[in-house]
Design a protein around this motif. Structure first.
Motif, PDB file in Angstrom:
ATOM      1  N   SER A  52       0.836  -1.200   0.000  1.00  0.00           N
ATOM      2  CA  SER A  52       0.000   0.000   0.000  1.00  0.00           C
ATOM      3  C   SER A  52       0.872   1.251   0.000  1.00  0.00           C
ATOM      4  CB  SER A  52      -0.891  -0.012   1.234  1.00  0.00           C
ATOM      5  OG  SER A  52      -1.665   1.159   1.260  1.00  0.00           O
ATOM      6  N   SER A  61      -5.216   3.394   5.414  1.00  0.00           N
ATOM      7  CA  SER A  61      -6.656   3.252   5.221  1.00  0.00           C
ATOM      8  C   SER A  61      -7.221   2.419   6.363  1.00  0.00           C
ATOM      9  CB  SER A  61      -6.937   2.583   3.866  1.00  0.00           C
ATOM     10  OG  SER A  61      -8.324   2.542   3.611  1.00  0.00           O
ATOM     11  N   SER A  74     -11.018  -1.558   3.742  1.00  0.00           N
ATOM     12  CA  SER A  74     -10.723  -1.971   2.364  1.00  0.00           C
ATOM     13  C   SER A  74     -11.904  -2.811   1.891  1.00  0.00           C
ATOM     14  CB  SER A  74      -9.407  -2.752   2.295  1.00  0.00           C
ATOM     15  OG  SER A  74      -9.453  -3.919   3.078  1.00  0.00           O
ATOM     16  N   CYS A  97      -6.141  -4.664   9.323  1.00  0.00           N
ATOM     17  CA  CYS A  97      -6.443  -3.230   9.223  1.00  0.00           C
ATOM     18  C   CYS A  97      -6.213  -2.568  10.580  1.00  0.00           C
ATOM     19  CB  CYS A  97      -7.889  -3.040   8.776  1.00  0.00           C
ATOM     20  SG  CYS A  97      -8.121  -3.555   7.061  1.00  0.00           S
ATOM     21  N   TYR A 125      -3.821 -10.256   0.291  1.00  0.00           N
ATOM     22  CA  TYR A 125      -5.279 -10.297   0.307  1.00  0.00           C
ATOM     23  C   TYR A 125      -5.693 -11.668  -0.220  1.00  0.00           C
ATOM     24  CZ  TYR A 125      -9.931  -9.535  -1.605  1.00  0.00           C
ATOM     25  OH  TYR A 125     -11.255  -9.661  -1.926  1.00  0.00           O
ATOM     26  N   LEU A 185      -9.627  -3.555  -5.022  1.00  0.00           N
ATOM     27  CA  LEU A 185      -9.736  -3.389  -3.577  1.00  0.00           C
ATOM     28  C   LEU A 185      -9.647  -1.892  -3.317  1.00  0.00           C
ATOM     29  CD1 LEU A 185      -9.959  -5.064  -0.923  1.00  0.00           C
ATOM     30  CD2 LEU A 185      -7.497  -4.719  -0.673  1.00  0.00           C
ATOM     31  N   ARG A 186     -10.737  -1.334  -2.743  1.00  0.00           N
ATOM     32  CA  ARG A 186     -10.823   0.112  -2.575  1.00  0.00           C
ATOM     33  C   ARG A 186     -10.532   0.524  -1.135  1.00  0.00           C
ATOM     34  NH1 ARG A 186     -16.331   1.036  -6.093  1.00  0.00           N
ATOM     35  NH2 ARG A 186     -15.421   0.495  -8.106  1.00  0.00           N
ATOM     36  N   ASP A 187      -9.930   1.693  -0.991  1.00  0.00           N
ATOM     37  CA  ASP A 187      -9.585   2.211   0.337  1.00  0.00           C
ATOM     38  C   ASP A 187     -10.701   3.120   0.869  1.00  0.00           C
ATOM     39  OD1 ASP A 187      -9.321   4.620  -0.963  1.00  0.00           O
ATOM     40  OD2 ASP A 187      -7.165   4.822  -0.618  1.00  0.00           O
ATOM     41  N   LEU A 201      -6.666   0.421  -4.037  1.00  0.00           N
ATOM     42  CA  LEU A 201      -5.391  -0.064  -3.478  1.00  0.00           C
ATOM     43  C   LEU A 201      -4.752  -0.978  -4.512  1.00  0.00           C
ATOM     44  CD1 LEU A 201      -6.715  -0.767   0.080  1.00  0.00           C
ATOM     45  CD2 LEU A 201      -4.761   0.710  -0.404  1.00  0.00           C
TER      46      LEU A 201
END
Ligand SMILES: *[C@@H]1O[C@H](CO)[C@@H](O)[C@H](O)[C@H]1NC(C)=O
Length: 149
Positions: free
Chosen positions: A63, A67, A70, A99, A109, A130-132, A138
């Motif tokens: 990363s 964040s 995710s 996280c 992941y 994969l969104r932050d 990400l």
């Protein structure tokens, strides 16, 4: 040298390897950098995905940002059109990522890709994001698969 023998040895080695590193394309990993994508099982590429089975996808990435959250978003791209591909666990923080995500840390992941019986037996491209916290990627990867009956 007996080439057939060599092929048999190589093929069985590949078949026995634990996870297969797959070729992927990056589709806009702006908040991170992908090192490797493994799919299990995937004895050949594009990966044959059998209906009714589930596949393990392991994306190793670093990363660039911090964040708290995710969230995974998966699409199957059929004839250029992205169709939502539901996954049972969209929360990346419950998919092998501890996280909050910290900058410059590397994460694996790991999630399941279930292939439903009602899916058509076609070739398509899987696009996995994969969104932050700010809904930026990400990672965004895509790889071809072949759904088989
Ligand atoms: C995911 O892939 C990484 C890199 O190859 C590996 O270190 C890690 O053990 C894998 N995780 C799982 C659950 O397979």
């Amino acid at each position: 040298m007996d080439y057939c023998m060599l092929c048999v040895v190589l093929l069985s080695f590949l078949a026995c390897a634990n996870a297969e590193v797959v070729k992927f394309a990056d589709c806009g990993s702006i908040e991170g950098k992908v090192a490797e994508v493994d799919i299990q099982p995937c004895p050949q590429q594009p990966c044959p995905l059998h209906k009714g089975q589930s596949y393990t996808v392991n994306v190793t990435f670093t990363s660039n940002v911090a964040s708290q959250t995710s969230t995974a978003v998966v699409h199957g791209v059929v004839a250029g059109v992205p169709v939502p591909f539901p996954i049972p666990q969209p929360d990346g923080c419950k998919s092998g990522i501890q996280c909050p995500i910290e900058p410059q840390k590397t994460y694996s992941y790991v999630n399941q890709l279930p292939v439903k019986n009602e899916y058509p037996a076609i070739k398509l491209v899987v696009e996995w994001e994969l969104r932050d916290d700010s809904s930026k990627d990400l990672f965004c990867i895509k790889f071809p698969v072949q759904i088989v009956s």
